[in-house]
Write an enzyme that holds these catalytic residues in place. Sequence first.
Site, PDB file in Angstrom:
ATOM      1  N   GLU A  38       2.065 -10.238   0.844  1.00  0.00           N
ATOM      2  CA  GLU A  38       2.419  -8.832   0.679  1.00  0.00           C
ATOM      3  C   GLU A  38       3.920  -8.671   0.890  1.00  0.00           C
ATOM      4  O   GLU A  38       4.622  -9.621   1.275  1.00  0.00           O
ATOM      5  CB  GLU A  38       1.628  -7.968   1.682  1.00  0.00           C
ATOM      6  CG  GLU A  38       1.775  -6.467   1.405  1.00  0.00           C
ATOM      7  CD  GLU A  38       0.695  -5.582   2.025  1.00  0.00           C
ATOM      8  OE1 GLU A  38      -0.247  -6.114   2.645  1.00  0.00           O
ATOM      9  OE2 GLU A  38       0.804  -4.349   1.876  1.00  0.00           O
TER      10      GLU A  38
ATOM     11  N   ASP B 248       0.725 -18.086  -3.749  1.00  0.00           N
ATOM     12  CA  ASP B 248       1.453 -17.023  -4.461  1.00  0.00           C
ATOM     13  C   ASP B 248       0.481 -16.287  -5.371  1.00  0.00           C
ATOM     14  O   ASP B 248       0.417 -16.539  -6.571  1.00  0.00           O
ATOM     15  CB  ASP B 248       2.609 -17.645  -5.269  1.00  0.00           C
ATOM     16  CG  ASP B 248       3.385 -16.584  -6.028  1.00  0.00           C
ATOM     17  OD1 ASP B 248       3.264 -15.385  -5.675  1.00  0.00           O
ATOM     18  OD2 ASP B 248       4.107 -16.947  -6.986  1.00  0.00           O
TER      19      ASP B 248
ATOM     20  N   ASP C 116       0.862  -1.198   0.000  1.00  0.00           N
ATOM     21  CA  ASP C 116       0.000   0.000   0.000  1.00  0.00           C
ATOM     22  C   ASP C 116       0.895   1.243   0.000  1.00  0.00           C
ATOM     23  O   ASP C 116       2.111   1.134   0.039  1.00  0.00           O
ATOM     24  CB  ASP C 116      -0.927  -0.008   1.227  1.00  0.00           C
ATOM     25  CG  ASP C 116      -0.150   0.119   2.543  1.00  0.00           C
ATOM     26  OD1 ASP C 116       0.867  -0.588   2.687  1.00  0.00           O
ATOM     27  OD2 ASP C 116      -0.523   0.928   3.410  1.00  0.00           O
TER      28      ASP C 116
ATOM     29  N   HIS D 176       1.774  -9.114  -3.336  1.00  0.00           N
ATOM     30  CA  HIS D 176       0.708  -8.123  -3.188  1.00  0.00           C
ATOM     31  C   HIS D 176       1.402  -6.766  -3.076  1.00  0.00           C
ATOM     32  O   HIS D 176       1.862  -6.374  -2.009  1.00  0.00           O
ATOM     33  CB  HIS D 176      -0.125  -8.425  -1.934  1.00  0.00           C
ATOM     34  CG  HIS D 176      -1.184  -7.399  -1.657  1.00  0.00           C
ATOM     35  ND1 HIS D 176      -2.459  -7.474  -2.161  1.00  0.00           N
ATOM     36  CD2 HIS D 176      -1.155  -6.252  -0.923  1.00  0.00           C
ATOM     37  CE1 HIS D 176      -3.171  -6.440  -1.748  1.00  0.00           C
ATOM     38  NE2 HIS D 176      -2.401  -5.676  -0.994  1.00  0.00           N
TER      39      HIS D 176
HETATM   40  O1  9MR Z   1       2.515  -6.567   9.244  1.00  0.00           O
HETATM   41  C1  9MR Z   1       1.294  -6.342   9.879  1.00  0.00           C
HETATM   42  C2  9MR Z   1       0.839  -7.608  10.578  1.00  0.00           C
HETATM   43  O2  9MR Z   1       1.764  -7.950  11.594  1.00  0.00           O
HETATM   44  C3  9MR Z   1      -0.545  -7.416  11.159  1.00  0.00           C
HETATM   45  O3  9MR Z   1      -1.018  -8.640  11.677  1.00  0.00           O
HETATM   46  C4  9MR Z   1      -1.497  -6.913  10.069  1.00  0.00           C
HETATM   47  C5  9MR Z   1      -2.899  -6.659  10.571  1.00  0.00           C
HETATM   48  O4  9MR Z   1      -2.928  -5.653  11.504  1.00  0.00           O
HETATM   49  O5  9MR Z   1      -0.990  -5.718   9.500  1.00  0.00           O
HETATM   50  C6  9MR Z   1       0.259  -5.870   8.887  1.00  0.00           C
HETATM   51  O6  9MR Z   1       0.660  -4.662   8.410  1.00  0.00           O
HETATM   52  C7  9MR Z   1       0.088  -4.177   7.199  1.00  0.00           C
HETATM   53  C8  9MR Z   1      -0.287  -2.738   7.481  1.00  0.00           C
HETATM   54  O7  9MR Z   1      -1.377  -2.719   8.345  1.00  0.00           O
HETATM   55  C9  9MR Z   1      -0.558  -1.923   6.237  1.00  0.00           C
HETATM   56  N1  9MR Z   1       0.513  -2.058   5.293  1.00  0.00           N
HETATM   57  C10 9MR Z   1       0.779  -3.433   4.925  1.00  0.00           C
HETATM   58  C11 9MR Z   1       1.156  -4.252   6.114  1.00  0.00           C
HETATM   59  C12 9MR Z   1       1.511  -5.682   5.720  1.00  0.00           C
HETATM   60  O8  9MR Z   1       0.437  -6.481   5.405  1.00  0.00           O
END
Ligand code: 9MR
Length: 554
Positions: free
Chosen positions: A535, A526, A167, A480
């Site tokens: 991601e 994947d 993102d 992602h």
């Molecule tokens: O890396 C984060 C993971 O540990 C959490 O469980 C998750 C849900 O809160 O969020 C992940 O972080 C994401 C973030 O909120 C937004 N940018 C992408 C991150 C990776 O998925």
Amino acid sequence: MAIYCNQTGYLPHSRKTAVMTEGGHYQIMRVPDSGEMDRMADGEAGTAGGTSAQPVMEGEARDLGVDEASGDHVYAADFSDIKKAGVYYVRNDSGAVSHRFRIGEDVYRELQRDMTKALYYQRCGCELEKAYAGVYTHPCCHMGDAVLWEDRSVVKEVKGGWHDAGDYGRYISPAAVAVAHLLYAYDLFPDSFKESLTIPESGNGMPDVLNECRYELEWMLKMQDEEGGAYHKLTSERHADFIMPQEDLAQFYLFPVSSMATADYAASMALASRVYRKFDEAFADRLSDAAHRAYGWLEKHPEYVGFKNPESCNTGEYDDTCDLDERLWAAAEMLVTTGEKKYQERLDALLEENLTKTDFGWTDVSGFAALAILTDASHKASADSAENLRRAVIAEADRLVAVSQKSGYGVAMEPEDYVWGSNMVVLNRGMLLVLAALLTGQNEIYEQTALAQMNYLLGTNAVDYSYVTGHGEHAYMHPHNRPTECDGIELPMPGWVSGGPFKTPCDEVGMKQIPAGTPPMKCYVDHAACYSLNEITIYWNTPAVFVTAYFNQK
Ligand code: 9MR
Ligand code: ZN
């Protein structure tokens, strides 16, 4: 029947095993390199089998029993004795073959470089030019001013920094942690950072890893309010659709200050001021001033100031329930940077709390305090505090060695550890093992166990994927990541670590494609839509840089 191996390769003196899902006889095959092929073609190699691969070793696989996290009954094909540089693969009597891999002193060099360079592609607020980005160019993105979420009349210029992940948000705690992984790596293993990353600043006299981190730090310097607090994050209200960053014209907001973000901010700024001082005094002074002001805010706000997303907002939350580990890291860094007694007292007091002291993730940063204190050459912490941290590090390293030995795949993960971003857990554990090796005169078991975490990441796992783009014959292909999905280029940028398996995926495609009851290590797809499995993030790459940098010193 499958044979899994580290698809990138093995250091000559490392322990080397491939994991097979069937027992029996195996052979290690060496693929002639192009020079050898030429000589063979000229008839110099005699009649030893033309240009095809040759068996160089064979053995009987060792039965490891059932691996709990994957549900697989597995067997080990050991080839630790092979030290000669070259390209190899494993095959067994049923005709199964592994992917190819290399053995060599330099197997992790390009990997470390690509994983570090990957951050350049996350730069926000500037054009990615062909000279540095190759095919992955794009014009300037996110150039507009931001406004405070809570008072829209306050407008601020906060351009820059790295997109956090797939993102386009930018968040302080993840930024602080990613920068810290890299700065500690540079500080401890400077010889591993001599290569150019081919970024705009290359050749300016500063190592490129510091040039790249400075891009993030300059943005972080803008993320502090008048009282010294750090804004928790800078994002739009909702995640952008799958569009290129320059097409994302949504309003960005500065979300309220949190104590977690501010403590991470103080710690990473103090660390940075130390690392940059010998290159650029003025920059180091700005960083030090920001660290002191953030620490001042923490002193004024001893209570926990959390962060929760407002109802309408769906960008990353990065919330936490406890800020003591962040405050511990801040006190440790301020102590190492200034030597002042008041930080020593604060550190001593925080160490009385029931904290882990061994984590390097965005929720738990306590391991950074241990890292800072235990690698401080001038020993500014009290002997008791240092001993307390050292004991915690060694105890955790010993626990991880035992977990790793229990795993059929050699990974220091219990089934319940396969959370969202499980590869971060794997890599943070790799870092802890490296720290333990540093503290014990390169204790071999810690080093080998750290390498086993890299083996898992690069293909010795139950889904046969290398979780780093562009590295390995069967590297994952569909991160992602918005630009990767939209740029029309088939190959993803090289050097990105995937979040990896998650035992309870929560994205639609992952939930649909992974049957209930699938063992945790196999909960992976994947697919670019799988934000909870596949991601990328800045702070999943950076611990891998730390671990590889340790092994690239030699
Ligand atoms: O890396 C984060 C993971 O540990 C959490 O469980 C998750 C849900 O809160 O969020 C992940 O972080 C994401 C973030 O909120 C937004 N940018 C992408 C991150 C990776 O998925
Ligand atoms: Zn941007």
